[in-house]
Design a protein around this motif. Structure first.
Motif, PDB file in Angstrom:
ATOM      1  N   VAL A 134       0.821  -1.216   0.000  1.00  0.00           N
ATOM      2  CA  VAL A 134       0.000   0.000   0.000  1.00  0.00           C
ATOM      3  C   VAL A 134       0.855   1.267   0.000  1.00  0.00           C
ATOM      4  N   ILE A 135       2.123   1.150   0.373  1.00  0.00           N
ATOM      5  CA  ILE A 135       2.952   2.343   0.601  1.00  0.00           C
ATOM      6  C   ILE A 135       2.950   3.291  -0.598  1.00  0.00           C
ATOM      7  N   SER A 136       3.070   2.747  -1.801  1.00  0.00           N
ATOM      8  CA  SER A 136       3.175   3.623  -2.974  1.00  0.00           C
ATOM      9  C   SER A 136       1.912   4.455  -3.177  1.00  0.00           C
ATOM     10  N   ASP A 137       0.745   3.941  -2.749  1.00  0.00           N
ATOM     11  CA  ASP A 137      -0.494   4.721  -2.886  1.00  0.00           C
ATOM     12  C   ASP A 137      -0.416   6.015  -2.075  1.00  0.00           C
ATOM     13  N   TYR A 138       0.299   5.972  -0.959  1.00  0.00           N
ATOM     14  CA  TYR A 138       0.407   7.152  -0.086  1.00  0.00           C
ATOM     15  C   TYR A 138       1.664   7.964  -0.406  1.00  0.00           C
ATOM     16  N   SER A 139       2.771   7.286  -0.655  1.00  0.00           N
ATOM     17  CA  SER A 139       4.012   8.026  -0.932  1.00  0.00           C
ATOM     18  C   SER A 139       3.912   8.810  -2.238  1.00  0.00           C
ATOM     19  N   SER A 140       3.220   8.234  -3.238  1.00  0.00           N
ATOM     20  CA  SER A 140       3.119   8.913  -4.532  1.00  0.00           C
ATOM     21  C   SER A 140       2.286  10.190  -4.441  1.00  0.00           C
ATOM     22  N   ARG A 141       1.478  10.321  -3.408  1.00  0.00           N
ATOM     23  CA  ARG A 141       0.664  11.538  -3.215  1.00  0.00           C
ATOM     24  C   ARG A 141       1.272  12.469  -2.168  1.00  0.00           C
ATOM     25  N   GLY A 142       2.518  12.190  -1.778  1.00  0.00           N
ATOM     26  CA  GLY A 142       3.203  13.080  -0.844  1.00  0.00           C
ATOM     27  C   GLY A 142       2.661  13.036   0.567  1.00  0.00           C
ATOM     28  N   LEU A 143       2.105  11.890   0.989  1.00  0.00           N
ATOM     29  CA  LEU A 143       1.482  11.792   2.306  1.00  0.00           C
ATOM     30  C   LEU A 143       2.399  11.165   3.349  1.00  0.00           C
ATOM     31  N   LEU A 144       3.554  10.666   2.898  1.00  0.00           N
ATOM     32  CA  LEU A 144       4.491  10.021   3.826  1.00  0.00           C
ATOM     33  C   LEU A 144       5.829  10.743   3.834  1.00  0.00           C
ATOM     34  N   GLU A 145       6.507  10.690   4.965  1.00  0.00           N
ATOM     35  CA  GLU A 145       7.834  11.289   5.087  1.00  0.00           C
ATOM     36  C   GLU A 145       8.898  10.284   4.640  1.00  0.00           C
ATOM     37  N   PRO A 146       9.836  10.679   3.774  1.00  0.00           N
ATOM     38  CA  PRO A 146      10.986   9.801   3.504  1.00  0.00           C
ATOM     39  C   PRO A 146      11.850   9.708   4.761  1.00  0.00           C
ATOM     40  N   LEU A 147      12.459   8.548   4.979  1.00  0.00           N
ATOM     41  CA  LEU A 147      13.102   8.287   6.271  1.00  0.00           C
ATOM     42  C   LEU A 147      14.593   7.971   6.174  1.00  0.00           C
TER      43      LEU A 147
END
Length: 439
Positions: free
Chosen positions: A106-119
Motif C-alpha cells: 500500500v505504501i506507494s499509494d500514499y508516498s506517490s501523493r506526498g502523504l508520507l515522510e521519507p526516512l
C-alpha cells in the motif's frame, strides 16, 4: 513512628508528583495499528518474552517502550484491519496519527501523493542500518529510490496442518512427515481420501466477509505456473490458460465439498484449532498461536505441523508475500515529535526478533542468520519462504484495491456464482479500469 510515616508519605507524594511531572515532560505520539486488542491479557505486560501472538507481542512491545523511554510516550490507537479507509479519512480531516502500520503493498499509494515522510536520513542518524534489511524488506519499503517506512516483517501464505487428522487419513510417511500433493491430481485424490477417512473436509478456508484467501491463493497458483500476470505494471492479464487452471482448481475444491464454507476469518482460525479440517491455508502469523495450542490438550495436541505451500504445478516455488511496516505521516510535526517517532521505530527495529516469534519472517539479515531465530519452532520447515515469497512488482499502483477486486471475482468463480471465464474477464476489466485512472 508517626514522623517516619509522615516522612514516607511525603516521600511518596514527592515521588508521585515527580513521576507525573516526568510523564508530562514526555512527548506523546499516536501510533495507529491493527493486530487486534488484548488488553485483558497483556495490558500491563512489559516482559515481551512472556507475550505470544501478534496482539500480545505488539502490546507488550509498546508497554515496554513506554516503561523504558525517558522522552516519549506512545499512545496506541487500535484500528480494524486493514484500516486504510479510516486512515484516509483522518488524513483528509487533517488529523492523521503520527505513525501508522501499513502493508508494503500500500505504501506507494500514499508516498506517490506526498502523504508520507521519507526516512533515509532519520534512519542513518538513528543507527538503523538499511544494509541489514533483507532484500524483500528493503524493496518493499523503497519507492522511487527513497525509503518510506520501517519494515517490520515479511509474511507469506502457507499450510497449517493437523497431523492427528493426517494420521487418521493415512497421510503421514514413515518419518512422521505429512504426505503432501505434488500435482493437482494428487491434491484432489488426497483430499478425497482425507474426507473419506475422517469425515471432515481436507481444507479449512476463510471464504466469507473478506477476499484475502481468494487473492493470495490464486496469485500463488499463478506463480507456480510461471504466469507473469503483471508483465506490464499498468495492465493485468487474467485471460491466460494458467489463470483458468487456477480458478478451476478452486472451483473443484468447493463443488466437491473438500473445504469448509461460509466461515469468516475468526471462525476459520477457531475451526482449525477445534480440529474441523486437515489443512488451513493462511499466513505465517498463526504459527506461534497454533504451536502454543499444540502444547495443550485438544485436537491439535502434539499434532501441529506447518509447511510452505506445496508445489502442485511444475513451475516455480514462488508464493504470495507482503510485509507489515511503519510509516511516518506527513504533517506539521515538531522536532520533538519527529525524534520520538524515530526513537519508537528504532526500538521496534532493535526488537525485530521478538516480533518474528509470531511466525512472521524477520526483516533483518542478522536475525535470519541467528541461532535464536533458527531454533524457533518450525522455522526449518518454512526456511524456503524467505527466498520464494513474492510480492507484486512495486510499479503496480493501487495494489490493495486490486487485491479486493481480484478476490471478489475469484471468489465468484470458486463458489460458482459466475462462470469461470466471465469472472476472470470481469476481474481483468475492473483492474485495468482502476489502473487506467490511477495517478
Amino acid at each position: 513512628m508517626r514522623k517516619l510515616s509522615t516522612a514516607l508519605l511525603a516521600g511518596l507524594v514527592f515521588t508521585a508528583s515527580a513521576g507525573a511531572a516526568l510523564a508530562a515532560d514526555k512527548t506523546e505520539i499516536s501510533v495507529a495499528r491493527f493486530f487486534g486488542a488484548c488488553e485483558a491479557d497483556y495490558g500491563t505486560v512489559t516482559d515481551v518474552t512472556k507475550a505470544n501472538g501478534e496482539c500480545g507481542i505488539i502490546t507488550a512491545l509498546i508497554n515496554k517502550f513506554n516503561a523504558d523511554s525517558k522522552t516519549t510516550v506512545v499512545k496506541p490507537e487500535i484500528v480494524e484491519w486493514p484500516g486504510y479507509d479510516q486512515l484516509t479519512a483522518r488524513i483528509r480531516s487533517g488529523e492523521p496519527p503520527v505513525i501508522s502500520v501499513m502493508h508494503e503493498a500500500v505504501i506507494s499509494d500514499y508516498s506517490s501523493r506526498g502523504l508520507l515522510e521519507p526516512l533515509d536520513e532519520d534512519f542513518a542518524k538513528a543507527g538503523i542500518d538499511v544494509n541489514d534489511m533483507t532484500g524483500a524488506a528493503r524493496q518493499g519499503v523503497t519507492k522511487d529510490g527513497k525509503i518510506y517506512a520501517m519494515p517490520f516483517d515479511t509474511h507469506t501464505w502457507l499450510w497449517h496442518i493437523n497431523m492427528n487428522l493426517f494420521k487418521q487419513a493415512g497421510l503421514v510417511d514413515a518419518a512422521g512427515k505429512p504426505i503432501l500433493p505434488k500435482s493437482t491430481d494428487e491434491l484432489m485424490k488426497q483430499a478425497e481420501q482425507f474426507k473419506e477417512k475422517t469425515g471432515k473436509p481436507y481444507f479449512i478456508s476463510t471464504l466469507a466477509n473478506e477476499t484475502a484467501f481468494y487473492t493470495r491463493t490464486f496469485d500463488t497458483l499463478l506463480y507456480q505456473q510461471n504466469a507473469d500476470f503483471f508483465a506490464d505494471p499498468n495492465k493485468v492479464n487474467f485471460s491466460s490458460p494458467e489463470a483458468k487452471n487456477a480458478a478451476q482448481l478452486l472451483a473443484d475444491i468447493f463443488s466437491k465439498d473438500l473445504t469448509t464454507k461460509n466461515q469468516d476469518y475468526a471462525a476459520s482460525v477457531s475451526s482449525f484449532a477445534a480440529g474441523e479440517g486437515g489443512v488451513f491455508i493462511c499466513g505465517t502469523w498463526l504459527i506461534d498461536t497454533y504451536d502454543q495450542e499444540a502444547k495443550k490438550d485438544g485436537p491439535l495436541a502434539n499434532g501441529y505441523a506447518v509447511t510452505a505451500f506445496p508445489q502442485i504445478y511444475p513451475g516455480s516455488p514462488r508464493v504470495w508475500a507482503d510485509g507489515h511496516s511503519w510509516v511516518l505521516l506527513k504533517q506539521n510535526l515538531s522536532e520533538a515529535q519527529r525524534a520520538s517517532a524515530i526513537e519508537f521505530m528504532k526500538f521496534l527495529w532493535d526488537n525485530n526478533y521478538e516480533w518474528s516469534r509470531t511466525g512472521h519472517l524477520p526483516v533483518r539479515k542478522s536475525i535470519i542468520d541467528s541461532d535464536a531465530f533458527k531454533n524457533l519452532p518450525h522455522r526449518g520447515d518454512i526456511a524456503s519462504l524467505a527466498v520464494n515469497g513474492t510480492a507484486l512488482p512495486s510499479a503496480v499502483k493501487r495494489q490493495f484495491s486490486i487485491q479486493e477486486i481480484e478476490g471478489e471475482e475469484v471468489g465468484s468463480a470458486m463458489r460458482g456464482d459466475k462462470p469461470i471465464d466471465q469472472a476472470l474477464t470481469d476481474a481483468e476489466t475492473r483492474v485495468n479500469e482502476l489502473l487506467a485512472n490511477a495517478k
